[in-house]
Write a protein that holds these residues in place. Structure first.
Motif, short mmCIF file in Angstrom:
data_model
loop_
_atom_site.label_atom_id
_atom_site.label_comp_id
_atom_site.label_asym_id
_atom_site.label_seq_id
_atom_site.Cartn_x
_atom_site.Cartn_y
_atom_site.Cartn_z
N SER A 288 -66.78 65.05 64.61
CA SER A 288 -66.49 66.32 65.27
C SER A 288 -66.96 67.48 64.41
O SER A 288 -66.85 67.45 63.19
N PRO A 289 -67.48 68.54 65.04
CA PRO A 289 -67.86 69.73 64.27
C PRO A 289 -66.67 70.63 63.95
O PRO A 289 -66.83 71.63 63.24
N SER A 290 -65.49 70.31 64.45
CA SER A 290 -64.32 71.16 64.22
C SER A 290 -63.97 71.22 62.74
O SER A 290 -64.05 70.22 62.03
N GLU A 291 -63.57 72.39 62.29
CA GLU A 291 -63.22 72.60 60.89
C GLU A 291 -61.72 72.51 60.64
O GLU A 291 -61.28 72.52 59.48
N LEU A 292 -60.94 72.42 61.70
CA LEU A 292 -59.49 72.33 61.59
C LEU A 292 -58.96 71.73 62.88
O LEU A 292 -59.47 72.02 63.97
N PHE A 293 -57.91 70.90 62.76
CA PHE A 293 -57.28 70.30 63.93
C PHE A 293 -55.81 70.68 63.96
O PHE A 293 -55.12 70.62 62.94
N VAL A 294 -55.34 71.06 65.15
CA VAL A 294 -53.94 71.41 65.35
C VAL A 294 -53.44 70.67 66.58
O VAL A 294 -54.22 70.15 67.37
N ALA A 295 -52.13 70.64 66.74
CA ALA A 295 -51.55 69.98 67.91
C ALA A 295 -51.73 70.87 69.14
O ALA A 295 -51.53 72.08 69.09
N ALA A 296 -52.11 70.24 70.24
CA ALA A 296 -52.23 70.96 71.49
C ALA A 296 -50.86 71.42 71.98
O ALA A 296 -49.85 70.77 71.73
N ARG A 297 -50.83 72.52 72.68
CA ARG A 297 -49.57 72.98 73.27
C ARG A 297 -49.12 72.02 74.36
O ARG A 297 -47.96 71.65 74.44
N ASP A 298 -50.03 71.62 75.22
CA ASP A 298 -49.78 70.63 76.25
C ASP A 298 -50.68 69.45 75.97
O ASP A 298 -51.71 69.59 75.32
N GLU A 299 -50.29 68.30 76.44
CA GLU A 299 -51.04 67.09 76.12
C GLU A 299 -52.52 67.25 76.49
O GLU A 299 -52.86 67.54 77.63
N GLY A 300 -53.40 67.14 75.50
CA GLY A 300 -54.83 67.11 75.75
C GLY A 300 -55.58 68.39 75.44
O GLY A 300 -56.73 68.33 75.05
N SER A 301 -54.94 69.56 75.54
CA SER A 301 -55.70 70.79 75.30
C SER A 301 -54.76 71.93 75.02
O SER A 301 -53.57 71.89 75.33
N LEU A 302 -55.29 73.01 74.43
CA LEU A 302 -54.52 74.23 74.28
C LEU A 302 -54.33 74.85 75.66
O LEU A 302 -55.03 74.52 76.62
N GLU A 303 -53.42 75.78 75.77
CA GLU A 303 -53.12 76.36 77.07
C GLU A 303 -54.34 77.03 77.69
O GLU A 303 -54.56 76.97 78.88
N LYS A 304 -55.15 77.65 76.88
CA LYS A 304 -56.39 78.27 77.34
C LYS A 304 -57.29 78.44 76.13
O LYS A 304 -56.82 78.45 74.99
N PRO A 305 -58.59 78.57 76.34
CA PRO A 305 -59.49 78.75 75.19
C PRO A 305 -59.07 79.95 74.35
O PRO A 305 -58.84 81.05 74.88
N GLY A 306 -58.96 79.75 73.05
CA GLY A 306 -58.59 80.84 72.17
C GLY A 306 -57.11 81.13 72.09
O GLY A 306 -56.70 82.07 71.42
N ALA A 307 -56.28 80.32 72.77
CA ALA A 307 -54.84 80.56 72.72
C ALA A 307 -54.32 80.37 71.31
O ALA A 307 -54.81 79.53 70.55
N ALA A 308 -53.33 81.16 70.93
CA ALA A 308 -52.77 81.08 69.58
C ALA A 308 -52.15 79.71 69.36
O ALA A 308 -51.52 79.14 70.25
N PHE A 309 -52.32 79.18 68.16
CA PHE A 309 -51.74 77.89 67.84
C PHE A 309 -50.70 78.06 66.74
O PHE A 309 -50.75 78.99 65.94
N ASN A 310 -49.75 77.14 66.71
CA ASN A 310 -48.76 77.13 65.65
C ASN A 310 -49.38 76.50 64.42
O ASN A 310 -49.93 75.40 64.49
N ALA A 311 -49.27 77.17 63.28
CA ALA A 311 -49.94 76.73 62.05
C ALA A 311 -49.03 75.92 61.15
O ALA A 311 -49.30 75.78 59.96
N GLY A 312 -47.96 75.33 61.69
CA GLY A 312 -47.04 74.57 60.88
C GLY A 312 -47.54 73.19 60.51
O GLY A 312 -47.14 72.63 59.49
N ILE A 313 -48.41 72.62 61.35
CA ILE A 313 -49.03 71.32 61.05
C ILE A 313 -50.53 71.48 61.23
O ILE A 313 -51.00 71.87 62.31
N LEU A 314 -51.28 71.23 60.15
CA LEU A 314 -52.73 71.44 60.14
C LEU A 314 -53.41 70.19 59.59
O LEU A 314 -53.11 69.76 58.48
N ALA A 315 -54.29 69.60 60.37
CA ALA A 315 -55.05 68.44 59.92
C ALA A 315 -56.44 68.91 59.49
O ALA A 315 -57.24 69.36 60.32
N TRP A 316 -56.69 68.82 58.19
CA TRP A 316 -57.93 69.32 57.63
C TRP A 316 -58.92 68.18 57.40
O TRP A 316 -58.62 67.24 56.65
N PRO A 317 -60.11 68.24 57.98
CA PRO A 317 -61.16 67.29 57.61
C PRO A 317 -61.76 67.67 56.26
O PRO A 317 -61.43 68.72 55.69
#
Length: 328
Positions: free
Chosen positions: A133-162
């Motif tokens: 994946s080209p992603s530089e950071l992974f976070v948990a989706a708000r709803d299963e599978g995707s964020l609520e909308k593109p660019g929606a704010a994410f909670n930064a409490g759990i961050l998976a760093w490649p």
């Protein structure tokens, strides 16, 4: 800050990074114990702290407790920066995640200390598919599978760093207006366009769940975000949360397991002192959005007489944030 980067050889272990101060000692023990006990692979911890925020005595006692729990860990002192501001219940320690991320170039997971790990949490880096994946950071989706909308704010409490270099953050922090959650806004601005997501089960926010029976999946990481925390609820009222399957009940279970591991250790008296300190908030919480915390403060101060508050306030439970109180 030292320019030296923290790098590690690839292995089957998972590297967890977090940060604390003197106010989060007791929750950290529950955090570490839960992550170790529920993992299917070895766990290695880097625990950061800003200079002047964690005493040498507490650090030494934490080291002994974590060693007794079987935690492979190091403490990492970080320079205090005056731009790291306190905002309500959020301490300057939360900014440590920027310092630690830029020093840790190999894959790792940041987990806030107000969270517990449950079965499957240590699959987060595998599930991210970071290698492809080209992603530089992974976070948990708000709803299963995707964020609520593109660019929606994410909670930064759990961050998976490649693996890889991290984006520069200092200059952007200099130019930002002060907003309600400064570090979270900074993360969203820096990584919103290169973000990948993993299952929402990797960051289930307790304040969004009234009962665990309501959700369609077992949390892998349960995050007690917000101003009021499960360790602030006196023990006599916890049975109400447990009967209701309140998300806080999983923190109580993790706490009991941690105490069972340390009950025969030489630092038990110190641990129980930290527990008492964590239960009672240091001041009367009257700031905006602290109705739940005010309730917990009253229950802590009143002792058994607090049952009267529980009985009288139960009809008004809807006015107190769900998932974070004993008025079920």
């Amino acid at each position: 800050m030292s320019a030296k980067k923290i790098t590690h050889r690839a292995s089957s272990e998972i590297h967890v990074v977090g940060a604390i101060d003197d106010n989060m000692i007791y929750p950290l023990l529950v955090w570490a114990s839960s992550l170790i006990q529920s993992a299917q692979r070895p766990v290695r911890f880097t625990i950061g702290f800003l200079s002047g925020t964690l005493s040498a005595d507490n650090r030494e006692k934490l080291h002994l407790c974590l060693t007794h729990l079987g935690a492979n860990h190091i403490f990492h002192e970080l320079p205090f920066d005056p731009r790291f501001i306190a905002q309500g219940h959020i301490s300057p320690t939360t900014f440590a995640k920027f310092l630690l991320a830029e020093e840790t170039l190999q894959p790792h997971v940041w987990i806030d200390a107000d969270a517990v790990g449950l079965s499957g949490w240590d699959s987060i880096l595998d599930d991210s598919g970071a290698q492809n994946s080209p992603s530089e950071l992974f976070v948990a989706a708000r709803d299963e599978g995707s964020l609520e909308k593109p660019g929606a704010a994410f909670n930064a409490g759990i961050l998976a760093w490649p693996a890889g270099e991290r984006r520069p953050w200092s200059e952007r922090l200099d130019t930002m207006d002060v907003v309600e959650t400064q570090e979270q806004q900074l993360f969203n601005e820096l990584y919103g366009d290169v973000l990948g997501t993993v299952s929402s089960s990797y960051n289930v926010l307790s304040y969004r769940v009234d009962s665990l029976r309501e959700i369609g999946h077992q949390p892998r990481i349960l995050h007690f975000a917000g101003p009021h925390k499960p360790w602030q609820l006196p023990g006599r009222y916890r049975v109400l949360c447990q009967r209701h399957a309140c998300p806080w009940s999983l923190w109580f279970s993790a706490e009991a397991l941690m105490l069972s591991k340390l009950e025969s250790g030489p630092l038990r008296a110190w641990i129980l002192k930290q527990k008492r300190a964590a239960t009672r908030p240091s001041r009367l919480p009257l700031d905006r959005g602290s109705r739940g915390k005010l309730l917990l403060w009253c229950l802590s101060i009143l002792g058994p007489a607090g049952w009267l508050i529980v009985i009288l306030a139960k009809p008004f439970a809807a006015r107190i944030p769900s998932g974070t109180h004993p008025l079920h």
